[in-house]
Design an enzyme around this catalytic site. Structure first.
Site, PDB file in Angstrom:
ATOM      1  N   GLU A  15      48.508  41.642  53.178  1.00 52.61           N
ATOM      2  CA  GLU A  15      47.438  41.128  54.025  1.00 52.61           C
ATOM      3  C   GLU A  15      47.771  39.677  54.415  1.00 52.61           C
ATOM      4  OE1 GLU A  15      43.476  41.130  52.369  1.00 52.61           O
ATOM      5  OE2 GLU A  15      42.610  40.725  54.331  1.00 52.61           O
ATOM      6  N   GLY A  18      43.512  34.212  45.400  1.00 47.75           N
ATOM      7  CA  GLY A  18      42.933  34.619  44.123  1.00 47.75           C
ATOM      8  C   GLY A  18      43.418  35.989  43.694  1.00 47.75           C
ATOM      9  N   ALA A  19      43.311  36.950  44.601  1.00 44.56           N
ATOM     10  CA  ALA A  19      43.691  38.317  44.255  1.00 44.56           C
ATOM     11  C   ALA A  19      43.710  39.160  45.515  1.00 44.56           C
ATOM     12  CB  ALA A  19      42.713  38.914  43.247  1.00 44.56           C
ATOM     13  N   MET A  20      44.230  40.384  45.400  1.00 48.27           N
ATOM     14  CA  MET A  20      44.354  41.251  46.568  1.00 48.27           C
ATOM     15  C   MET A  20      43.985  42.683  46.213  1.00 48.27           C
ATOM     16  SD  MET A  20      45.038  41.526  49.727  1.00 48.27           S
ATOM     17  CE  MET A  20      44.827  43.120  50.502  1.00 48.27           C
ATOM     18  N   GLU A  21      43.170  43.288  47.086  1.00 50.06           N
ATOM     19  CA  GLU A  21      42.537  44.575  46.793  1.00 50.06           C
ATOM     20  C   GLU A  21      43.363  45.804  47.149  1.00 50.06           C
ATOM     21  OE1 GLU A  21      41.585  42.426  49.297  1.00 50.06           O
ATOM     22  OE2 GLU A  21      40.946  43.519  51.081  1.00 50.06           O
ATOM     23  N   ASN A  22      44.696  45.733  47.157  1.00 47.86           N
ATOM     24  CA  ASN A  22      45.523  46.898  47.487  1.00 47.86           C
ATOM     25  C   ASN A  22      44.982  48.170  46.822  1.00 47.86           C
ATOM     26  OD1 ASN A  22      47.538  44.900  48.448  1.00 47.86           O
ATOM     27  ND2 ASN A  22      47.714  44.502  46.260  1.00 47.86           N
ATOM     28  N   HIS A  35      34.903  41.341  42.945  1.00 48.86           N
ATOM     29  CA  HIS A  35      35.189  41.252  44.381  1.00 48.86           C
ATOM     30  C   HIS A  35      36.261  42.271  44.798  1.00 48.86           C
ATOM     31  CE1 HIS A  35      35.609  39.048  48.263  1.00 48.86           C
ATOM     32  NE2 HIS A  35      36.851  39.485  48.180  1.00 48.86           N
ATOM     33  N   GLU A  36      37.381  42.278  44.101  1.00 45.11           N
ATOM     34  CA  GLU A  36      38.468  43.190  44.484  1.00 45.11           C
ATOM     35  C   GLU A  36      38.055  44.636  44.268  1.00 45.11           C
ATOM     36  OE1 GLU A  36      40.510  41.616  46.191  1.00 45.11           O
ATOM     37  OE2 GLU A  36      40.057  39.628  45.383  1.00 45.11           O
ATOM     38  N   HIS A  82      35.846  45.861  47.060  1.00 43.71           N
ATOM     39  CA  HIS A  82      36.590  46.132  48.284  1.00 43.71           C
ATOM     40  C   HIS A  82      36.982  47.607  48.401  1.00 43.71           C
ATOM     41  CE1 HIS A  82      37.223  42.568  50.631  1.00 43.71           C
ATOM     42  NE2 HIS A  82      37.907  41.890  49.733  1.00 43.71           N
TER      43      HIS A  82
END
Ligand code: TRP
Ligand code: ZN
Length: 853
Positions: free
Chosen positions: A118, A264-268, A300-301, A304
């Site tokens: 992303e 912070g992080a990624m919702e893959n 949050h992730e 998503h």
């Protein structure tokens, strides 16, 4: 590099679709071979050529239906001549993970291969239609050295694995794994990770009785630091079922913690990648805010998965569709796990500092931007946090059950597709039979609304007149009035009892509301921060104190305390005794819970004060703030000491009641740090020495930083010895150093940057040291010599070459140069001019040119 802007109005459907994507990776440090096999179909009948987004190091070959074909590599594009309606496209490329310091696409750091796609970085891995409205079913095969990379992960389910061969000479064994994700997804949700980890496992049984395997991958030796993250994940899964009826949809949910990460992080899908800072925690090394942050980001992730992954964005202008909504959901989650008012105070602070500053600066944009050069620059507090406030206002207008009905309809209509913000609002409107047309102005208008409040006593009660405008925007934009929900309460002037509470809908440029009441009363407005606006209202000190003491809404009580401080600092009141008296009242009032008392007593931070000035003079603000704080502590020293002495032995552990006490202790220490009493030094030192948790140690550091840099350095020496080798603790130390308000902070930062744990390729290290200096050391950064600004320019020149996304985030304080008094303003502009002459990344170029434009 192209620096051309893209516009929302130019959106067009994709020319081709890719129903299935198969990828093969031969992982190698400098030469990773990536092969793709794509099922492509023409979208509608046309004969336009196939143009793929392409930012790979080298394209080796392209084949169509098994036959090698010619191809052309243009500026960030790959052109393939193809006539077929439906065809199989095979592409072989080489990428270079080890030299990828930008941390976008496929990169290798600290021995781990990892991806970040992303928003538009999948194209750095393989040529593709790298846009969120192209959804595909992915199958991924990874080949790598089994010994170095015992864990090879991708989205979805592990469907097969094996060993290729053993190389006789090197004894190297290459093995392979094959992953399949049954849910069609856009390329930005693709992920791959390969490395050696410790694995923490657990499970979650969904509402409908399906068992989900939960897997948390952390660096070797860090397993004990993963329990809070795992517990937070389980809470998130249960919460989304209870509050929204949303269940997880794969058999496996994986979270990997990595040390090098831009955000912070990624919702893959099924494989979240996290900055290790938002995973790892234990009582010795993490503070209460760290624990809170982990719970919020894990939530949050996870959220998503529905708001972002199952229903995704049609194009990147719609980013707030998933981010505003998911931030709103994570805020609800945090409130349900902890305290609603504490969440509102912290989010209002974010809006009033960073978001209002963004709205008033050159990069201001609506929550749905209309023009973008570099998409990475639009992962902003406006899209995220103001976006969440806009969702919250819909929630206020529709109520809890109406909002839920809208969410249900949204998923019913759009599950499995890529949609727009308008689609979301339509679902909300249709499910409630409401017209939200005017409300949609929030999506298209930039800038902070200003609401001017005037009040008049009448025979019957109070007449309230509200008027709205967007003063930071040019008049030629011709704004339409916004729909602003104003939650209010009417409290009696005598005794303070609540007479009436409700919500008024303020949706015209100027509007009058009447409140009937038989006794003299005070209006409490914008309860719970009911809209992201600047309120201009003339309340005198006595009225503010009345609200602090009697309002039902704790947010407004806190807000009025902040206003009392601001009145002093802005010179609008010269009666500091009133402020001192109310602080004394709060300190001595045992009926106020520690968590609320801590908030009511919290000093306004520098940025929130600066944001209230039309022309910012940092030195003036800091001098006045310090003088008033010193006056308060000088008059109330014994009262502060008394309250503090009751907070000596707080039980460790992330439990709300203990957290509240530690927070109160922190606030009291902050006041004491402004005192010149000799005993303060020892008080601070004892807090450090006697604490068995990181929260109180950091509170001691913070107080020491204000009290004396010698004391801070003594405590840091202890900390360095006690936590040798712990990078997350190291980051706390460097950020304390970088915020020292002393002239030799540069030499001190230099020394810490030579520490063995420092690396200028690691974003967490850079943010903790230099980010803290730039954003949170107003004394030195804004020194009128211009030294701070020059320091930032030199840093940006280096960083932009290594990691443009990071560089671009660090430039923000320079962008608002126009708001400063003339000397500083000119010095800041000089630095922007210097940067403007250089060969910049797209990211920095967009910001520098808009700041100067
Ligand atoms: N979608 C991510 C989130 O909100 C944000 C993110 C993570 C991101 N890494 C990124 C955005 C890199 C842009 C670039 O949780
Ligand atoms: Zn997000």
């Amino acid at each position: 590099m192209t620096t051309e802007a893209k516009y929302l109005k130019d959106y067009q459907r994709p020319d081709f679709l890719i129903p299935e994507t198969e990828l093969f990776f031969n992982l190698d440090d400098e030469k990773t071979l990536v092969r793709s096999k794509l099922n492509v179909e023409r979208n509608g009948s046309h004969n336009r050529p196939l143009v793929l987004d392409c930012q790979v190091k080298q394209v080796l070959s392209v084949a169509i239906d098994g036959v090698m074909v010619e191809f052309k590599v243009g500026q960030e594009q790959l052109f393939v001549d193809v006539q077929q309606q439906v065809f199989e496209l095979e592409i072989e490329v080489i990428v270079d993970p080890i030299n990828n310091t930008a941390l976008e696409g496929l990169y290798k750091s600290a021995g781990v291969f990892c991806t970040q796609c992303e928003a538009e970085s999948f194209r750095r891995i393989t040529p593709y239609l790298d846009r969120p409205d192209v959804l595909s079913v992915f199958t991924v095969t990874i080949f790598a050295d089994a010994e170095l990379y015992p864990h090879m992960l991708s989205n979805g389910n592990l469907v097969d694995s094996g060993v290729v061969s053993e190389d006789d000479e090197t004894n190297q064994q290459i093995s392979w794994v094959k992953w399949h994700d049954p849910h069609p997804k856009p390329s930005y949700l693709f992920a791959l990770v390969a490395g050696d980890f410790d694995l923490l496992t657990d499970e979650f049984v969904t509402h409908s009785g399906r068992k989900v395997d939960l897997e948390l991958f952390v660096d070797k030796g860090n397993l004990h630091l993963g329990h809070h993250a795992m517990a937070s994940l389980i809470k998130s899964m249960a919460w989304d079922e209870q509050r929204y009826g949303l269940e997880y949809d794969l058999d496996k949910y994986m979270v990997v913690a990595v040390d090098f990460f831009n955000m912070g992080a990624m919702e893959n899908k099924g494989l979240n990648v996290f900055n290790s800072k938002y995973v790892l925690a234990d009582l010795n090394t993490a503070t209460d805010p760290d624990y809170h942050g982990i719970e919020a980001v894990i939530g949050h992730e996870y959220f998503h998965n529905w708001t972002g992954n199952r229903v995704t964005c049609r194009d990147w202008f719609q980013l707030s569709l998933k981010e505003g909504l998911t931030v709103f959901r994570d805020q609800q989650f945090s409130a349900d796990m902890g305290s609603e008012v504490l969440e509102r105070i912290s989010h209002a602070n974010i809006i009033r500092t960073m978001q209002f500053a963004e709205d008033a600066g050159p990069m201001a944009h609506p929550i749905r931007p209309e023009k973008v050069i570099e998409m990475n620059n639009f992962y902003t507090v406006t899209v995220y946090d103001k976006g969440a406030e806009v969702i919250r206002m819909m929630h206020s207008l529709l109520g809890e059950s109406g909002f839920r009905a809208g969410m249900d309809l949204y998923f019913k209509r759009h599950d499995g597709t890529a949609v727009t913000c308008d689609d979301f609002v339509s679902a909300m409107a249709d499910a409630n039979n409401k017209d939200l047309t005017q409300f949609q102005n929030w999506y298209s208008q930039a800038g902070t609304p200003s609401v001017v409040v005037t009040e008049r006593k009448t025979d019957k009660g109070i007449e309230l007149t509200l008027s709205q405008s967007l003063p930071t925007r040019p008049p030629e934009e011709q704004h339409k009035p916004l729909v602003i929900p104003v939650k209010y309460e009417l409290i009696a002037n005598e005794g303070g009892q609540s007479l009436e509470r409700g919500t008024i809908i303020f949706n015209q440029r100027k509007q009058t509301f009447t409140f009937d009441c038989s006794v003299p009363a005070t209006l409490v407005l914008f309860e719970n921060f009911s809209a992201p606006v600047k309120v201009q209202r003339k309340l005198n000190q006595a009225q503010l104190i009345h609200i602090v003491k009697y309002a039902t809404d704790e947010f407004c009580r806190w807000d009025s305390m902040q206003s009392l401080w601001l009145q002093q600092i802005n010179g609008k009141s010269d009666d500091s005794q009133g402020l001192i008296d109310v602080i004394e009242y709060l300190i001595n009032n045992d009926d106020i819970a520690p968590s609320i008392k801590a908030e009511l007593l919290t000093l306004p931070n520098y940025t929130s004060i600066a944001e209230t000035f039309d022309v910012i003079d940092p030195a003036h603000i800091l001098t006045v703030k310090t003088a008033i704080t010193q006056e308060v502590i000088a008059s109330l020293f014994p009262a502060f000491i008394r309250l503090l002495s009751g907070l000596k032995n707080i039980e460790d552990g992330y439990v709300q009641s203990h957290v509240a006490q530690r927070r109160l202790k922190h606030v009291l220490l902050t006041y004491l740090s402004y005192s010149d009493h000799a005993e303060v030094e020892d008080i601070i030192r004892q807090v450090y020495l006697n604490s068995t948790n990181m929260t109180e140690k950091v509170s001691a550091l913070e107080a020491a930083r204000v009290y004396s840099s010698d004391l801070l350095e003594q405590l840091l020496a202890k900390m360095d010895a006690e936590f040798k080798g712990n990078v997350l603790v190291f980051d706390k130390m460097t950020s304390a150093i970088a915020r020292l308000p002393v002239n030799d902070v540069y030499q001190k930062m230099q020394l810490w940057s030579e520490h063995a744990l420092f690396s200028d390729k690691n974003p967490n290290r850079i943010r903790s040291l230099y980010g803290a200096f730039v954003m949170q050391n107003p004394e030195q950064f804004h020194d009128d010599s211009g030294k701070g600004y020059q320091f930032l320019t030199q840093l940006l020149k280096k960083l932009d070459k290594l990691n443009p996304q990071l560089a671009s985030r660090m430039i923000s304080p320079l962008l608002s140069w126009k708001r400063y008094e003339p000397t500083r303003s000119a010095l800041m502009k000089q630095q922007l001019d210097e940067l403007n002459g250089l060969d910049l990344s797209k990211d920095l170029f967009e910001k520098v040119s808009s700041a100067l434009g």
